[in-house]
Scaffold this active site. Structure first.
Site, short mmCIF file in Angstrom:
data_model
loop_
_atom_site.label_atom_id
_atom_site.label_comp_id
_atom_site.label_asym_id
_atom_site.label_seq_id
_atom_site.Cartn_x
_atom_site.Cartn_y
_atom_site.Cartn_z
N SER A 15 0.84 -1.19 0.00
CA SER A 15 0.00 0.00 0.00
C SER A 15 0.88 1.25 0.00
CB SER A 15 -0.92 0.02 1.22
OG SER A 15 -0.17 0.30 2.40
N SER A 135 -13.92 -0.43 11.25
CA SER A 135 -13.26 -0.59 12.54
C SER A 135 -14.31 -0.69 13.64
CB SER A 135 -12.34 0.61 12.81
OG SER A 135 -12.05 0.73 14.18
N ARG A 137 -13.78 -0.39 16.79
CA ARG A 137 -13.52 0.68 17.76
C ARG A 137 -14.14 1.99 17.29
NH1 ARG A 137 -10.02 4.84 17.57
NH2 ARG A 137 -9.01 3.92 15.75
N ASN A 157 -7.31 1.32 1.15
CA ASN A 157 -6.26 2.23 1.56
C ASN A 157 -6.82 3.65 1.69
OD1 ASN A 157 -6.17 3.46 -1.04
ND2 ASN A 157 -4.79 1.86 -1.76
N VAL A 158 -5.97 4.58 2.09
CA VAL A 158 -6.43 5.95 2.36
C VAL A 158 -7.11 6.56 1.14
CG1 VAL A 158 -5.65 8.30 2.87
CG2 VAL A 158 -4.77 6.37 4.21
N CYS A 248 -12.08 -11.19 25.17
CA CYS A 248 -13.28 -10.72 24.48
C CYS A 248 -12.92 -10.03 23.18
CB CYS A 248 -14.05 -9.74 25.37
SG CYS A 248 -13.10 -8.27 25.84
#
Length: 315
Positions: A15, A135, A137, A157-158, A248
């Site tokens: 990448s 994600s 999170r 990718n970005v 977890c």
């Protein structure tokens, strides 16, 4: 006539960001040893994580962070390369047998950036807007603040993710500031997110150098590249993650800071819907960074309790 044996062979993903990071290690390694950067070879290695980008599935669903490092680790162990260069947040919390992570470049900005073509920050997004991320999170943190938003899968990718915004796949997304900066695209950030409210992933913004565990020559070669403050913080954050990974699959944030000879570490775990957060912090001697991280990980687990964790695992 055979080509001269390279001073060292760096293995990396292909990448744009991974290549920038590999060239940075190449440059710093050459400077440290007074050699021509061209004598350090960069070998591009395709990983399972790269090949899965088109699926849009989250890493949790398809095998975890090791998907971005497995083939590089295999090349390292086989002797095909001498160094693996990784974004530390992509490295599994437990390293494969025979692999060591002895050096870390100085950490970049740890924050996440909010990026949108229609809103100045997360609170300005219209109700029910689509937020692109794969994600867990970031999903949990966004839903904690804006439970009305619709999360849509967003891998790549970005440049790919930025183009998806332009194409209308989502109204907003979140990317690591470190990656944007390293690619010279820091100007793409619409707003910077407060890391105390949007805690970064453990080891976010750090580049790690992997070697074969018993290779003393390579350990000596990369030692000058190791940034002490970064190293201590990453050790603490990865220790925290190691405890949580074993118990977890839930969103994890971590943020460390070195003050003199003391490490300050904060961490959180969040339910996937963002509605429940368990957060805590520890402070202790820098020499105990790993133990501090493990202790905080256990405190977060204890704070959540087995019933909460079981409920999160089923959600």
């Amino acid at each position: 006539m055979q080509s001269p044996t390279p001073f060292a062979r760096i293995g990396t993903r292909g990448s744009p960001l991974a290549l920038v990071q590999a060239r940075l290690v190449q440059e710093k390694l050459a400077q440290a040893h007074g050699i021509d950067p061209a004598s350090i070879e960069i070998k591009v290695i395709s990983t399972g994580g790269d090949r899965s980008q088109q699926s849009n599935a989250s890493l949790t669903e398809i095998g975890g962070k090791g998907l971005f490092t497995k083939e590089i680790d295999q090349a390292l162990l086989s002797g095909a390369i001498d160094l693996g260069v990784h974004s530390c947040k992509d490295v599994a919390s437990v390293l494969p047998k025979g692999i060591a992570l002895p050096a870390f470049l100085e950490r970049e900005d740890v924050r996440d950036a909010f990026i949108s073509v229609i809103a100045g920050d997360l609170d300005e997004l219209p109700r029910g807007a689509r937020f692109g991320t794969s994600s867990i999170r970031r999903t949990a943190q966004v839903l904690r603040r804006r439970p009305d938003l619709v999360i849509v899968p967003f891998r790549g990718n970005v440049d790919t993710r930025l183009q998806k915004l332009v194409d209308g796949v989502a109204e907003a997304t979140m990317l690591a500031v470190a990656g944007l900066n390293r690619l010279g695209q820091g100007h793409r950030a619409t707003a910077y997110l407060d890391p105390s409210q949007f805690m970064p992933a453990p080891a976010q913004g750090a580049v790690g150098i992997a070697i074969r565990q018993e290779d003393q020559r390579l350990a000596a070669l990369v030692a000058p590249l190791d940034h002490r403050e970064t190293h201590l913080g990453i050790v603490a954050e990865r220790a925290l993650l190691r405890v949580l990974d074993g118990s977890c699959r839930t969103p994890v944030g971590a943020l460390s800071r070195l003050e003199g000879d003391m490490v300050l570490l904060r961490g959180e775990i969040i339910s996937l819907d963002g509605q429940t957060t368990v957060a805590d912090s520890v402070t202790g001697p820098a020499g105990d960074a790993e133990a501090l991280g493990a202790a905080l990980g256990q405190r977060l687990l204890d704070g959540a309790g087995s019933e909460v964790l079981a409920r999160w695992a089923q959600s």
